[in-house]
Design a protein around this motif. Structure first.
Motif, PDB file in Angstrom:
ATOM      1  N   PHE A   1       0.798  -1.155   0.157  1.00 14.90           N
ATOM      2  CA  PHE A   1      -0.141  -0.045  -0.059  1.00 14.90           C
ATOM      3  C   PHE A   1       0.911   1.265  -0.117  1.00 14.90           C
ATOM      4  CE2 PHE A   1      -3.170  -2.874   1.870  1.00 14.90           C
ATOM      5  CZ  PHE A   1      -4.160  -2.710   0.739  1.00 14.90           C
ATOM      6  N   MET A   2       1.858   1.233   0.903  1.00 10.95           N
ATOM      7  CA  MET A   2       2.748   2.284   1.034  1.00 10.95           C
ATOM      8  C   MET A   2       3.565   2.945  -0.424  1.00 10.95           C
ATOM      9  SD  MET A   2       5.536   3.373   3.963  1.00 10.95           S
ATOM     10  CE  MET A   2       6.448   2.073   3.634  1.00 10.95           C
ATOM     11  N   GLY A   3       4.074   1.678  -1.179  1.00 11.87           N
ATOM     12  CA  GLY A   3       4.779   2.061  -2.452  1.00 11.87           C
ATOM     13  C   GLY A   3       3.927   2.821  -3.388  1.00 11.87           C
ATOM     14  N   PRO A   4       2.698   2.360  -3.890  1.00 17.23           N
ATOM     15  CA  PRO A   4       1.708   3.139  -4.559  1.00 17.23           C
ATOM     16  C   PRO A   4       1.479   4.621  -4.184  1.00 17.23           C
ATOM     17  CG  PRO A   4       1.190   0.828  -4.727  1.00 17.23           C
ATOM     18  CD  PRO A   4       2.054   1.152  -3.583  1.00 17.23           C
ATOM     19  N   ILE A   5       1.246   4.601  -3.027  1.00 16.94           N
ATOM     20  CA  ILE A   5       0.938   6.075  -2.378  1.00 16.94           C
ATOM     21  C   ILE A   5       2.100   7.089  -2.645  1.00 16.94           C
ATOM     22  CG2 ILE A   5       0.503   7.096  -0.356  1.00 16.94           C
ATOM     23  CD1 ILE A   5      -0.919   4.612   0.537  1.00 16.94           C
ATOM     24  N   LEU A   6       3.318   6.376  -2.372  1.00 22.44           N
ATOM     25  CA  LEU A   6       4.453   7.503  -2.555  1.00 22.44           C
ATOM     26  C   LEU A   6       4.677   7.695  -4.072  1.00 22.44           C
ATOM     27  CD1 LEU A   6       7.053   5.630   0.000  1.00 22.44           C
ATOM     28  CD2 LEU A   6       5.962   7.872   0.169  1.00 22.44           C
ATOM     29  N   LEU A   7       4.447   6.766  -4.783  1.00 23.15           N
ATOM     30  CA  LEU A   7       4.475   7.019  -6.419  1.00 23.15           C
ATOM     31  C   LEU A   7       3.575   7.922  -6.765  1.00 23.15           C
ATOM     32  CD1 LEU A   7       5.305   3.359  -7.874  1.00 23.15           C
ATOM     33  CD2 LEU A   7       6.863   5.514  -7.734  1.00 23.15           C
ATOM     34  N   SER A   8       2.249   7.866  -6.277  1.00 25.37           N
ATOM     35  CA  SER A   8       1.287   8.735  -6.513  1.00 25.37           C
ATOM     36  C   SER A   8       1.741  10.408  -6.134  1.00 25.37           C
ATOM     37  CB  SER A   8      -0.017   8.566  -6.130  1.00 25.37           C
ATOM     38  OG  SER A   8      -0.166   8.405  -4.501  1.00 25.37           O
ATOM     39  N   PHE A   9       2.217  10.433  -4.975  1.00 26.99           N
ATOM     40  CA  PHE A   9       2.598  11.841  -4.485  1.00 26.99           C
ATOM     41  C   PHE A   9       3.708  12.091  -5.383  1.00 26.99           C
ATOM     42  CE2 PHE A   9       1.665  10.913   0.294  1.00 26.99           C
ATOM     43  CZ  PHE A   9       0.320  11.133  -0.057  1.00 26.99           C
ATOM     44  N   ALA A  10       4.640  11.329  -5.864  1.00 24.81           N
ATOM     45  CA  ALA A  10       5.726  11.788  -6.634  1.00 24.81           C
ATOM     46  C   ALA A  10       5.068  12.396  -7.927  1.00 24.81           C
ATOM     47  CB  ALA A  10       6.615  10.767  -7.079  1.00 24.81           C
ATOM     48  N   TYR A  11       4.131  11.659  -8.821  1.00 28.64           N
ATOM     49  CA  TYR A  11       3.575  11.928  -9.843  1.00 28.64           C
ATOM     50  C   TYR A  11       2.856  13.095  -9.751  1.00 28.64           C
ATOM     51  CZ  TYR A  11       5.683   7.760 -12.031  1.00 28.64           C
ATOM     52  OH  TYR A  11       6.709   6.979 -12.622  1.00 28.64           O
ATOM     53  N   SER A  12       2.255  13.364  -8.644  1.00 26.99           N
ATOM     54  CA  SER A  12       1.064  14.470  -8.725  1.00 26.99           C
ATOM     55  C   SER A  12       1.745  15.888  -8.952  1.00 26.99           C
ATOM     56  CB  SER A  12       0.503  14.646  -7.287  1.00 26.99           C
ATOM     57  OG  SER A  12       1.124  14.667  -6.118  1.00 26.99           O
ATOM     58  N   LYS A  13       3.113  15.975  -8.435  1.00 26.66           N
ATOM     59  CA  LYS A  13       4.030  17.272  -8.610  1.00 26.66           C
ATOM     60  C   LYS A  13       5.316  17.088  -8.976  1.00 26.66           C
ATOM     61  CE  LYS A  13       1.113  19.955  -5.617  1.00 26.66           C
ATOM     62  NZ  LYS A  13       0.956  21.433  -5.262  1.00 26.66           N
ATOM     63  N   PRO A  14       5.240  16.841 -10.601  1.00 28.54           N
ATOM     64  CA  PRO A  14       6.683  16.527 -10.773  1.00 28.54           C
ATOM     65  C   PRO A  14       7.640  17.815 -10.941  1.00 28.54           C
ATOM     66  CG  PRO A  14       4.741  16.241 -12.799  1.00 28.54           C
ATOM     67  CD  PRO A  14       4.405  16.646 -11.539  1.00 28.54           C
ATOM     68  N   GLU A  15       7.307  18.971 -10.791  1.00 30.72           N
ATOM     69  CA  GLU A  15       7.953  20.115 -10.815  1.00 30.72           C
ATOM     70  C   GLU A  15       8.368  20.239  -9.397  1.00 30.72           C
ATOM     71  OE1 GLU A  15       3.883  21.268 -10.009  1.00 30.72           O
ATOM     72  OE2 GLU A  15       4.600  20.280 -11.731  1.00 30.72           O
TER      73      GLU A  15
ATOM     74  N   LEU B   1      12.049  13.387  -7.464  1.00 30.68           N
ATOM     75  CA  LEU B   1      13.025  12.454  -7.546  1.00 30.68           C
ATOM     76  C   LEU B   1      13.284  11.470  -6.366  1.00 30.68           C
ATOM     77  CD1 LEU B   1      14.491  11.267  -9.967  1.00 30.68           C
ATOM     78  CD2 LEU B   1      16.436  12.502  -9.573  1.00 30.68           C
ATOM     79  N   PRO B   2      13.516  12.142  -5.189  1.00 32.71           N
ATOM     80  CA  PRO B   2      13.632  11.106  -4.088  1.00 32.71           C
ATOM     81  C   PRO B   2      12.160  10.510  -3.919  1.00 32.71           C
ATOM     82  CG  PRO B   2      14.334  13.429  -3.675  1.00 32.71           C
ATOM     83  CD  PRO B   2      13.661  13.674  -4.811  1.00 32.71           C
ATOM     84  N   LEU B   3      11.083  10.809  -4.011  1.00 35.16           N
ATOM     85  CA  LEU B   3       9.779  10.092  -3.694  1.00 35.16           C
ATOM     86  C   LEU B   3       9.581   9.112  -4.891  1.00 35.16           C
ATOM     87  CD1 LEU B   3       7.217  12.683  -2.778  1.00 35.16           C
ATOM     88  CD2 LEU B   3       7.846  11.050  -1.385  1.00 35.16           C
ATOM     89  N   LEU B   4      10.092   9.381  -5.913  1.00 34.79           N
ATOM     90  CA  LEU B   4       9.996   8.465  -7.027  1.00 34.79           C
ATOM     91  C   LEU B   4      11.008   7.094  -6.826  1.00 34.79           C
ATOM     92  CD1 LEU B   4       8.648   7.800  -9.731  1.00 34.79           C
ATOM     93  CD2 LEU B   4      10.794   8.869 -10.973  1.00 34.79           C
TER      94      LEU B   4
END
Length: 79
Positions: free
Chosen positions: A29-43, A48-51
């Motif tokens: 559950f935690m991995g995709p949540i972190l990835l969605s946080f990273a992809y929500s604001k690419p700027e 990069l650290p969240l990704l």
């Protein structure tokens, strides 16, 4: 007389495998949540650290699922 061997599940190894699977479920559950946080604001400077952390947590979750299942199987079917 021949001594009969009863095959029983090693409960300590079984609980160790279940514990590994619980941590794997949390990571699943935690991995995709972190990835969605990273992809929500690419700027964002944290992109990069969240990704990287999100991908590592997802890979660790898959590894832990296999390790947990192997541990549970080893507890049931001793070598």
């Amino acid at each position: 007389m021949e001594e009969t061997k009863t095959k029983r599940t090693d409960k300590t190894v079984l609980f160790k495998g279940v514990k590994i699977l619980v941590f794997a479920a949390l990571s699943l559950f935690m991995g995709p949540i972190l990835l969605s946080f990273a992809y929500s604001k690419p700027e964002s400077p944290y992109y990069l650290p969240l990704l990287i952390v999100g991908c590592a947590v997802c890979a660790m979750a898959v590894f832990m699922v296999f390790k947990g299942l192997k541990t549970i199987m080893d507890s049931m079917f001793k070598k």
